[in-house]
Write an enzyme that holds these catalytic residues in place. Structure first.
Site, mmCIF file in Angstrom:
data_model
loop_
_atom_site.group_PDB
_atom_site.id
_atom_site.type_symbol
_atom_site.label_atom_id
_atom_site.label_comp_id
_atom_site.label_asym_id
_atom_site.label_seq_id
_atom_site.Cartn_x
_atom_site.Cartn_y
_atom_site.Cartn_z
ATOM 1 N N ASP A 183 1.552 -1.907 12.196
ATOM 2 C CA ASP A 183 1.863 -2.441 10.861
ATOM 3 C C ASP A 183 2.134 -3.939 10.982
ATOM 4 O O ASP A 183 3.150 -4.349 11.567
ATOM 5 C CB ASP A 183 3.092 -1.707 10.289
ATOM 6 C CG ASP A 183 3.372 -2.134 8.857
ATOM 7 O OD1 ASP A 183 3.487 -3.346 8.598
ATOM 8 O OD2 ASP A 183 3.466 -1.248 7.990
ATOM 9 N N THR A 213 -0.983 7.699 -0.777
ATOM 10 C CA THR A 213 -2.278 7.657 -1.486
ATOM 11 C C THR A 213 -3.201 6.582 -0.910
ATOM 12 O O THR A 213 -4.395 6.576 -1.192
ATOM 13 C CB THR A 213 -2.059 7.336 -2.969
ATOM 14 O OG1 THR A 213 -1.503 6.009 -3.059
ATOM 15 C CG2 THR A 213 -1.100 8.319 -3.625
ATOM 16 N N ASP A 230 5.533 -5.286 9.609
ATOM 17 C CA ASP A 230 6.677 -4.913 10.453
ATOM 18 C C ASP A 230 6.686 -5.721 11.749
ATOM 19 O O ASP A 230 7.744 -6.154 12.221
ATOM 20 C CB ASP A 230 6.618 -3.423 10.802
ATOM 21 C CG ASP A 230 6.972 -2.545 9.608
ATOM 22 O OD1 ASP A 230 7.391 -3.084 8.563
ATOM 23 O OD2 ASP A 230 6.814 -1.315 9.727
ATOM 24 N N ARG A 238 0.850 -1.187 0.000
ATOM 25 C CA ARG A 238 0.000 0.000 0.000
ATOM 26 C C ARG A 238 0.881 1.231 0.000
ATOM 27 O O ARG A 238 1.802 1.333 0.814
ATOM 28 C CB ARG A 238 -0.869 -0.053 1.269
ATOM 29 C CG ARG A 238 -1.910 0.986 1.350
ATOM 30 C CD ARG A 238 -2.774 0.771 2.571
ATOM 31 N NE ARG A 238 -2.167 1.276 3.791
ATOM 32 C CZ ARG A 238 -2.838 1.622 4.871
ATOM 33 N NH1 ARG A 238 -4.149 1.477 4.908
ATOM 34 N NH2 ARG A 238 -2.229 2.089 5.943
HETATM 35 C C1 PRP Z 1 -0.900 -4.097 4.792
HETATM 36 C C2 PRP Z 1 -1.814 -5.290 5.027
HETATM 37 C C3 PRP Z 1 -2.735 -5.228 3.842
HETATM 38 C C4 PRP Z 1 -2.885 -3.735 3.606
HETATM 39 C C5 PRP Z 1 -4.206 -3.288 4.165
HETATM 40 O O1 PRP Z 1 0.068 -4.423 3.870
HETATM 41 O O2 PRP Z 1 -1.113 -6.493 5.161
HETATM 42 O O3 PRP Z 1 -2.222 -5.875 2.687
HETATM 43 O O4 PRP Z 1 -1.811 -3.099 4.304
HETATM 44 O O5 PRP Z 1 -4.453 -1.973 3.877
HETATM 45 P P1 PRP Z 1 -5.673 -1.514 2.960
HETATM 46 O O6 PRP Z 1 -6.880 -2.299 3.386
HETATM 47 O O7 PRP Z 1 -5.792 -0.044 3.263
HETATM 48 O O8 PRP Z 1 -5.314 -1.765 1.528
HETATM 49 P P2 PRP Z 1 1.235 -3.406 3.471
HETATM 50 O O9 PRP Z 1 0.812 -2.593 2.278
HETATM 51 O O10 PRP Z 1 1.665 -2.634 4.682
HETATM 52 O O11 PRP Z 1 2.383 -4.350 2.958
HETATM 53 P P3 PRP Z 1 3.242 -5.461 3.738
HETATM 54 O O12 PRP Z 1 2.336 -6.653 3.910
HETATM 55 O O13 PRP Z 1 4.371 -5.702 2.797
HETATM 56 O O14 PRP Z 1 3.694 -4.900 5.055
HETATM 57 N N1 URA Z 2 -1.782 -2.097 7.305
HETATM 58 C C1 URA Z 2 -1.345 -2.523 8.513
HETATM 59 O O1 URA Z 2 -0.399 -3.326 8.593
HETATM 60 N N2 URA Z 2 -1.944 -2.037 9.610
HETATM 61 C C2 URA Z 2 -2.981 -1.179 9.551
HETATM 62 O O2 URA Z 2 -3.512 -0.786 10.599
HETATM 63 C C3 URA Z 2 -3.420 -0.754 8.276
HETATM 64 C C4 URA Z 2 -2.800 -1.235 7.168
#
Ligand code: PRP
Ligand code: URA
Length: 210
Positions: A201, A107, A204, A103
């Site tokens: 997150d 944006t 993380d 994400r």
């Molecule tokens: C996080 C999570 C989802 C997304 C949710 O991933 O694991 O995929 O955010 O957010 P949304 O509903 O607003 O789209 P992230 O983009 O942080 O990537 P990652 O799994 O690599 O940490």
């Molecule tokens: N992605 C995450 O990992 N945590 C949140 O709260 C939202 C998006």
């Protein structure tokens, strides 16, 4: 869209430990696997089976086995990977595809950076796994990826969801056979698109790159 929010004290207990900012990555990973297995029990309630005949040591009887084509589990990388072993523990004959999404934190739009899926998903039950359903953008994009390949039966398993994201997914999948299974439905999103109270997150916290 069908929405199922878990209502079980063990799930609430394990989620409480996940939410705690002091919980270290190794504990976070173990709990994520345990939680997924509990949620997968509900998510697979309508898994397709076919009748079979089996011989017990005593007699012949009827049982069932998982229908073919085998269900497909699709973790949304990176955080969804932390849920994979919990899901395959319950569905060991499932196949696994991958979708890499991140994400854009300004944006809040998802970018797809990797994909390894069968070309044809016609007739396949598919299970998307991702810990967080925040704005819903990532899940909506993932569902579209699967339905563009012919999937008509998609179940998403997430640890936490925000009401805004659930509403967005519901609107986007109007008319499709989509089920969302959540460990908990939280209060809201904050101004950064994070789930409140949430757990921070998820990627993380799983992989220790805060
Ligand atoms: C996080 C999570 C989802 C997304 C949710 O991933 O694991 O995929 O955010 O957010 P949304 O509903 O607003 O789209 P992230 O983009 O942080 O990537 P990652 O799994 O690599 O940490
Ligand atoms: N992605 C995450 O990992 N945590 C949140 O709260 C939202 C998006």
């Amino acid at each position: 869209m069908r929405l199922h929010v878990a209502d079980h004290p063990l799930i609430t207990h394990k989620l409480s430990v996940l939410r705690d900012k002091r919980t270290p990555s190794p504990t976070f990973r173990n709990l994520t696997e345990e939680l997924v297995t509990l949620l997968a029990y509900e998510a697979t309630r309508n898994v397709k089976t076919v009748p079979i005949t089996i011989e017990t040591p005593v007699t012949t009887t009827q049982g069932v086995e998982i229908a073919r084509p085998a269900p497909l589990i699709v973790p949304i990388l990176r955080a969804g990977l932390g849920m994979l072993s919990g899901m395959t523990a319950l569905l060991p004959t499932a196949e696994v595809g991958f979708l890499g999404m991140v994400r854009n934190e300004e944006t809040l739009q998802p970018d797809i950076y990797a994909e390894r899926l069968p070309d044809d998903l016609t007739g396949r039950q598919t299970f998307l796994i991702d810990p967080m359903l925040a704005t819903g953008g990532s899940l909506i994009a993932a569902i579209k990826y699967l339905t563009d390949r012919g999937a008509t039966d998609v179940t998403a398993v997430c640890l936490l969801g925000a009401p805004e994201g659930v509403a967005a997914v519901e609107k986007a999948v109007d008319g499709l056979d989509v089920t969302v299974v959540l460990g908990a439905l939280d209060e809201r999103l904050n101004e950064h698109g994070y789930i409140v109270p949430g757990l921070g997150d998820a990627g993380d916290r799983l992989y220790g790159t805060v």
